[in-house]
Scaffold this motif. Structure first.
Motif, PDB file in Angstrom:
ATOM      1  N   ALA A   1       0.836  -1.206   0.000  1.00 27.77           N
ATOM      2  CA  ALA A   1       0.000   0.000   0.000  1.00 27.77           C
ATOM      3  C   ALA A   1       0.871   1.256   0.000  1.00 27.77           C
ATOM      4  N   THR A   2       1.967   1.235   0.748  1.00 25.49           N
ATOM      5  CA  THR A   2       2.890   2.368   0.764  1.00 25.49           C
ATOM      6  C   THR A   2       3.494   2.585  -0.620  1.00 25.49           C
ATOM      7  N   PHE A   3       3.886   1.497  -1.264  1.00 27.04           N
ATOM      8  CA  PHE A   3       4.427   1.613  -2.616  1.00 27.04           C
ATOM      9  C   PHE A   3       3.388   2.181  -3.578  1.00 27.04           C
ATOM     10  N   LEU A   4       2.143   1.693  -3.489  1.00 34.58           N
ATOM     11  CA  LEU A   4       1.079   2.164  -4.389  1.00 34.58           C
ATOM     12  C   LEU A   4       0.811   3.654  -4.188  1.00 34.58           C
ATOM     13  N   ALA A   5       0.897   4.125  -2.949  1.00 36.88           N
ATOM     14  CA  ALA A   5       0.684   5.552  -2.677  1.00 36.88           C
ATOM     15  C   ALA A   5       1.778   6.399  -3.316  1.00 36.88           C
ATOM     16  N   ARG A   6       3.000   5.898  -3.310  1.00 39.07           N
ATOM     17  CA  ARG A   6       4.097   6.621  -3.968  1.00 39.07           C
ATOM     18  C   ARG A   6       3.969   6.549  -5.485  1.00 39.07           C
ATOM     19  N   GLN A   7       3.494   5.406  -5.972  1.00 42.08           N
ATOM     20  CA  GLN A   7       3.373   5.183  -7.413  1.00 42.08           C
ATOM     21  C   GLN A   7       2.333   6.094  -8.047  1.00 42.08           C
ATOM     22  N   ARG A   8       1.246   6.343  -7.335  1.00 44.28           N
ATOM     23  CA  ARG A   8       0.127   7.111  -7.892  1.00 44.28           C
ATOM     24  C   ARG A   8      -0.332   8.184  -6.909  1.00 44.28           C
ATOM     25  N   PRO A   9       0.375   9.285  -6.833  1.00 48.40           N
ATOM     26  CA  PRO A   9       0.091  10.309  -5.830  1.00 48.40           C
ATOM     27  C   PRO A   9      -1.256  11.002  -5.982  1.00 48.40           C
ATOM     28  N   SER A  10      -1.867  10.961  -7.152  1.00 45.53           N
ATOM     29  CA  SER A  10      -3.162  11.636  -7.310  1.00 45.53           C
ATOM     30  C   SER A  10      -4.347  10.706  -7.031  1.00 45.53           C
ATOM     31  N   TRP A  11      -4.088   9.444  -6.713  1.00 49.07           N
ATOM     32  CA  TRP A  11      -5.152   8.482  -6.401  1.00 49.07           C
ATOM     33  C   TRP A  11      -5.335   8.376  -4.887  1.00 49.07           C
ATOM     34  N   ALA A  12      -6.516   7.938  -4.483  1.00 46.81           N
ATOM     35  CA  ALA A  12      -6.739   7.566  -3.086  1.00 46.81           C
ATOM     36  C   ALA A  12      -6.291   6.119  -2.923  1.00 46.81           C
ATOM     37  N   VAL A  13      -5.479   5.858  -1.904  1.00 43.93           N
ATOM     38  CA  VAL A  13      -4.968   4.512  -1.650  1.00 43.93           C
ATOM     39  C   VAL A  13      -5.492   4.063  -0.293  1.00 43.93           C
ATOM     40  N   TYR A  14      -6.161   2.923  -0.287  1.00 43.75           N
ATOM     41  CA  TYR A  14      -6.729   2.375   0.936  1.00 43.75           C
ATOM     42  C   TYR A  14      -5.948   1.136   1.351  1.00 43.75           C
ATOM     43  N   GLU A  15      -5.334   1.180   2.526  1.00 48.18           N
ATOM     44  CA  GLU A  15      -4.728  -0.017   3.095  1.00 48.18           C
ATOM     45  C   GLU A  15      -5.846  -0.723   3.859  1.00 48.18           C
ATOM     46  N   ALA A  16      -6.586  -1.550   3.128  1.00 46.22           N
ATOM     47  CA  ALA A  16      -7.796  -2.118   3.698  1.00 46.22           C
ATOM     48  C   ALA A  16      -8.291  -3.278   2.853  1.00 46.22           C
ATOM     49  N   ASP A  17      -9.185  -4.047   3.439  1.00 50.29           N
ATOM     50  CA  ASP A  17      -9.897  -5.090   2.710  1.00 50.29           C
ATOM     51  C   ASP A  17     -10.940  -4.405   1.831  1.00 50.29           C
ATOM     52  N   CYS A  18     -10.860  -4.618   0.528  1.00 55.90           N
ATOM     53  CA  CYS A  18     -11.738  -3.884  -0.387  1.00 55.90           C
ATOM     54  C   CYS A  18     -13.203  -4.269  -0.232  1.00 55.90           C
ATOM     55  N   VAL A  19     -13.490  -5.507   0.117  1.00 51.61           N
ATOM     56  CA  VAL A  19     -14.891  -5.936   0.204  1.00 51.61           C
ATOM     57  C   VAL A  19     -15.610  -5.149   1.292  1.00 51.61           C
ATOM     58  N   ARG A  20     -15.037  -5.134   2.466  1.00 52.19           N
ATOM     59  CA  ARG A  20     -15.681  -4.429   3.582  1.00 52.19           C
ATOM     60  C   ARG A  20     -15.754  -2.926   3.325  1.00 52.19           C
ATOM     61  N   THR A  21     -14.648  -2.332   2.878  1.00 46.74           N
ATOM     62  CA  THR A  21     -14.632  -0.881   2.721  1.00 46.74           C
ATOM     63  C   THR A  21     -15.444  -0.406   1.518  1.00 46.74           C
ATOM     64  N   LEU A  22     -15.452  -1.164   0.420  1.00 48.58           N
ATOM     65  CA  LEU A  22     -16.324  -0.794  -0.709  1.00 48.58           C
ATOM     66  C   LEU A  22     -17.785  -0.881  -0.302  1.00 48.58           C
ATOM     67  N   GLY A  23     -18.115  -1.923   0.442  1.00 49.32           N
ATOM     68  CA  GLY A  23     -19.496  -2.082   0.904  1.00 49.32           C
ATOM     69  C   GLY A  23     -19.962  -0.936   1.774  1.00 49.32           C
ATOM     70  N   GLN A  24     -19.013  -0.287   2.443  1.00 53.51           N
ATOM     71  CA  GLN A  24     -19.336   0.858   3.296  1.00 53.51           C
ATOM     72  C   GLN A  24     -19.257   2.181   2.532  1.00 53.51           C
ATOM     73  N   GLY A  25     -18.962   2.107   1.229  1.00 55.01           N
ATOM     74  CA  GLY A  25     -18.992   3.304   0.399  1.00 55.01           C
ATOM     75  C   GLY A  25     -17.653   3.969   0.161  1.00 55.01           C
ATOM     76  N   ALA A  26     -16.542   3.315   0.489  1.00 52.14           N
ATOM     77  CA  ALA A  26     -15.234   3.917   0.255  1.00 52.14           C
ATOM     78  C   ALA A  26     -15.093   4.307  -1.214  1.00 52.14           C
ATOM     79  N   GLY A  27     -14.561   5.493  -1.437  1.00 50.12           N
ATOM     80  CA  GLY A  27     -14.376   5.975  -2.798  1.00 50.12           C
ATOM     81  C   GLY A  27     -15.588   6.655  -3.394  1.00 50.12           C
ATOM     82  N   ARG A  28     -16.600   6.896  -2.606  1.00 49.67           N
ATOM     83  CA  ARG A  28     -17.817   7.509  -3.167  1.00 49.67           C
ATOM     84  C   ARG A  28     -17.636   8.982  -3.512  1.00 49.67           C
ATOM     85  N   HIS A  29     -16.463   9.519  -3.268  1.00 47.59           N
ATOM     86  CA  HIS A  29     -16.162  10.894  -3.695  1.00 47.59           C
ATOM     87  C   HIS A  29     -15.918  10.956  -5.199  1.00 47.59           C
ATOM     88  N   LEU A  30     -15.807   9.793  -5.856  1.00 44.28           N
ATOM     89  CA  LEU A  30     -15.586   9.728  -7.302  1.00 44.28           C
ATOM     90  C   LEU A  30     -16.710   8.941  -7.972  1.00 44.28           C
TER      91      LEU A  30
END
Length: 192
Positions: free
Chosen positions: A51-80
């Motif tokens: 996750a740290t590497f991905l944040a450096r790789q793509r500075p304009s993206w939101a990077v979540y160090e998290a399980d995507c199933v749980r966090t997507l289900g809760q609406g993570a990324g709904r700003h886009l």
């Protein structure tokens, strides 16, 4: 190469500038090969160092160090408002797809889904009864037929899951790949 080609085809099918939700970032290889020009997106990765590497790789993206199933289900990324959902789990893609399309978020009128799915490997040994999303298909096709009919099942299940967000599948194409064809790649275009 097949995974990258699938993403490049997905990008060609998008209307306008891509906005990507990548559910499993891994080591960032797909981004490096296909998405470096994409300014807006989110990526998920459970491993802290990745996750740290991905944040450096793509500075304009939101990077979540998290399980995507749980966090997507809760609406993570709904700003886009995403027009490309990229699913590349180690195994089954269905839990993440269900979480995304079952969540409260803005949905584009048209979007593309690109998938690398490894569930077919598990189905070869008759394990469909043990996978929640496969239970109705095991009843419909027979547990012993899930491996052989997996691409058809993938199209049907995609249609069912995206309907939760008001979509219908207007294009679907896929193939099996890898050792003994245990992996499945597919591309779907969705429209409201």
């Amino acid at each position: 190469q097949d995974k990258v080609a699938l993403r490049l085809n997905a990008l060609r099918l998008i209307d306008g500038e891509p906005v990507i939700c990548e559910t499993h970032g891994g080591q960032g290889d797909i981004y490096a090969a296909a998405y470096t020009h994409v300014r807006s997106g989110i990526v998920f990765e459970k491993d802290p160092s990745k996750a740290t590497f991905l944040a450096r790789q793509r500075p304009s993206w939101a990077v979540y160090e998290a399980d995507c199933v749980r966090t997507l289900g809760q609406g993570a990324g709904r700003h886009l408002t995403f027009n490309l959902l990229d699913l590349d789990p180690y195994g089954s893609c269905w839990e993440a797809m269900e979480a995304f399309f079952g969540s409260k978020r803005p949905f584009a009128d048209r979007m593309v889904v690109a998938v690398n799915d490894g569930l077919r490997h598990h189905l070869r040994g008759g394990g469909g009864w043990h996978v929640h999303v496969m239970e109705p298909f095991a009843e419909r096709y027979g547990n012993h037929n899930l491996f052989a009919h997996y691409l058809q099942i993938a199209e049907e299940l995609t249609g069912e899951l995206v309907a939760k967000a008001g979509y219908r599948v207007t294009f679907f194409d896929g193939y099996h790949t890898g050792v003994e064809k245990k992996m499945t790649h597919f591309l779907a275009v969705l429209e409201k």
